[in-house]
Design a protein around this motif. Sequence first.
Motif, short mmCIF file in Angstrom:
data_model
loop_
_atom_site.label_atom_id
_atom_site.label_comp_id
_atom_site.label_asym_id
_atom_site.label_seq_id
_atom_site.Cartn_x
_atom_site.Cartn_y
_atom_site.Cartn_z
N ALA A 143 -11.15 0.36 -3.44
CA ALA A 143 -10.87 1.34 -3.86
C ALA A 143 -8.79 2.07 -3.69
N SER A 144 -8.76 2.76 -4.88
CA SER A 144 -7.12 3.27 -4.92
C SER A 144 -6.57 4.18 -3.68
N VAL A 145 -5.24 3.75 -2.86
CA VAL A 145 -5.06 4.66 -1.92
C VAL A 145 -3.59 5.38 -2.89
N ARG A 146 -3.70 6.56 -3.06
CA ARG A 146 -1.99 6.99 -3.75
C ARG A 146 -1.52 7.69 -2.63
N VAL A 147 -0.03 7.34 -2.64
CA VAL A 147 0.88 8.31 -2.00
C VAL A 147 1.58 9.06 -3.01
N PRO A 148 1.81 10.03 -2.96
CA PRO A 148 3.38 10.54 -3.98
C PRO A 148 4.20 10.09 -3.44
N ALA A 160 4.79 -0.93 10.30
CA ALA A 160 3.64 -0.37 10.50
C ALA A 160 2.42 -1.10 9.81
N VAL A 161 2.52 -1.90 9.35
CA VAL A 161 1.59 -2.68 8.82
C VAL A 161 1.11 -3.95 9.46
N PRO A 162 -0.19 -4.01 9.56
CA PRO A 162 -0.86 -4.90 10.46
C PRO A 162 -0.21 -6.99 9.83
N ALA A 169 -5.10 -9.41 -6.10
CA ALA A 169 -6.01 -7.90 -6.12
C ALA A 169 -7.40 -8.54 -5.68
N SER A 170 -7.61 -9.50 -6.24
CA SER A 170 -9.49 -9.75 -6.21
C SER A 170 -9.36 -10.87 -4.80
N VAL A 171 -8.45 -11.79 -4.94
CA VAL A 171 -8.38 -12.14 -3.61
C VAL A 171 -8.27 -11.42 -1.93
N ILE A 172 -7.68 -10.95 -2.20
CA ILE A 172 -7.59 -10.09 -1.05
C ILE A 172 -8.26 -8.28 -0.79
N ALA A 173 -9.19 -8.38 -1.70
CA ALA A 173 -9.70 -6.87 -1.26
C ALA A 173 -11.02 -7.11 -2.25
N GLY A 174 -12.05 -6.00 -1.38
CA GLY A 174 -13.00 -6.16 -2.17
C GLY A 174 -13.76 -5.06 -1.94
N PRO A 175 -15.20 -4.44 -2.31
CA PRO A 175 -16.05 -3.11 -1.72
C PRO A 175 -15.45 -3.03 -0.15
N GLY A 176 -15.06 -2.04 -0.20
CA GLY A 176 -15.32 -1.09 0.81
C GLY A 176 -13.62 -1.26 1.90
N THR A 184 -5.13 2.17 7.07
CA THR A 184 -6.01 2.31 8.26
C THR A 184 -6.19 1.33 8.10
N ASP A 185 -7.83 1.00 8.89
CA ASP A 185 -8.28 -0.26 9.40
C ASP A 185 -9.15 -1.27 7.72
N ARG A 186 -9.02 -0.02 6.82
CA ARG A 186 -9.53 -1.12 5.64
C ARG A 186 -8.51 -0.77 4.60
#
Length: 356
Positions: free
Chosen positions: A124-129, A176-178, A94-101, A146-148
């Motif tokens: 940011a978390s995107v939770r899908v039920p 569907a995932v780039p 998570a820390s290597v791949i993602a960051g603010p924004g 999304t592009d984020r």
Amino acid sequence: MTVKHRAAIDELVSYTPGRTPTGGRPQVKLSSNEMPYGPLPHVVRALAEAGTTLNRYPDFHRIELTAALARRHDVDPAQVVVDNGSGALLQVLASVIAGPGDEILYAWRAFESYPIVTTVAGAASVRVPLDDGYAHDLPAMADAVTDRTRMVIVCNPNNPTGTVVSAADLEHLLDAVPDDVLVVLDEAYHDFVTDPRSADGLDLVRRRPNIAVLRTFSKAYGLAGLRVGYCVTRPETAALIRKSIVGFSVSTLAQAGALASLTPEAGVELKERVAHVIAERTRVADHLTALGVRIVPSQANFIFMPMPDGPARAAAFEERGVILRAYGTDGLRMTVGTAEENDLFLRIAADVLPRG
């Protein structure tokens, strides 16, 4: 007075481990998805031998264990990274791949570490039920990309519900995932899966450029107390992880225990133990269903029971000597234990669990 820190950390809900027995009265712990048996005798002997070298640092690069895992899964050692549990690897990823924004996408409810590692990474978390069957809603997850989006996590089997995603459905999500967005397949409970439709992450690693598979020795191998897990991914992604992990984080004992668990001698007894857990999972599920208790069919070493008053039911079990794991108003989870432990659980269940 609190030192200056990121405000997002204040909003974190701390990870809640399964309760352990407390006080003087005997209690059966079925709250943490542990293997109900101790380490294999062959592994215990290896740990005793390794204990004589504890004045030395462990192998920084985990060379022998990495090579053994690469042989086991027929991959290049450059694709394997070993660390202090699969949870630690998830944190690093998570820390290597993602960051603010950026965004990290995952199903919910799932493993409670997902929102924690996301927030700590600054993303940011995107939770899908989950869908109506308490499984990943993969079409909805695909729509949420999304592009984020920088990382997508799929827990298979899902903790705490025990459901799996099929290979065919997962392929649709991956389409569907780039290709430059990492898809992490958290397969901590893979050894307990009997459904032939379930996806196998190691197959996908060989065919897709953006897959990272997490597995652990904490569950089926019965080494939860040693903390050792591993990631199988493309060499380029593995190199990113190696740059970021804490040095000497996998102890000498952990490496020795995991390595001994991969020998043919240990493998035979391991399969027998896993088969027993699977058989008990079926027996307990059938008994609960016969009682009229609502359950989610499980492919892991636990069973999830949806109910709005899980904490109250868990308290009733604990009063009678069995510790379970409640998930707020979502439900109650029991870990499959020994036959005797499961019998005690079922006797209490007949009195305190809701029907229908």
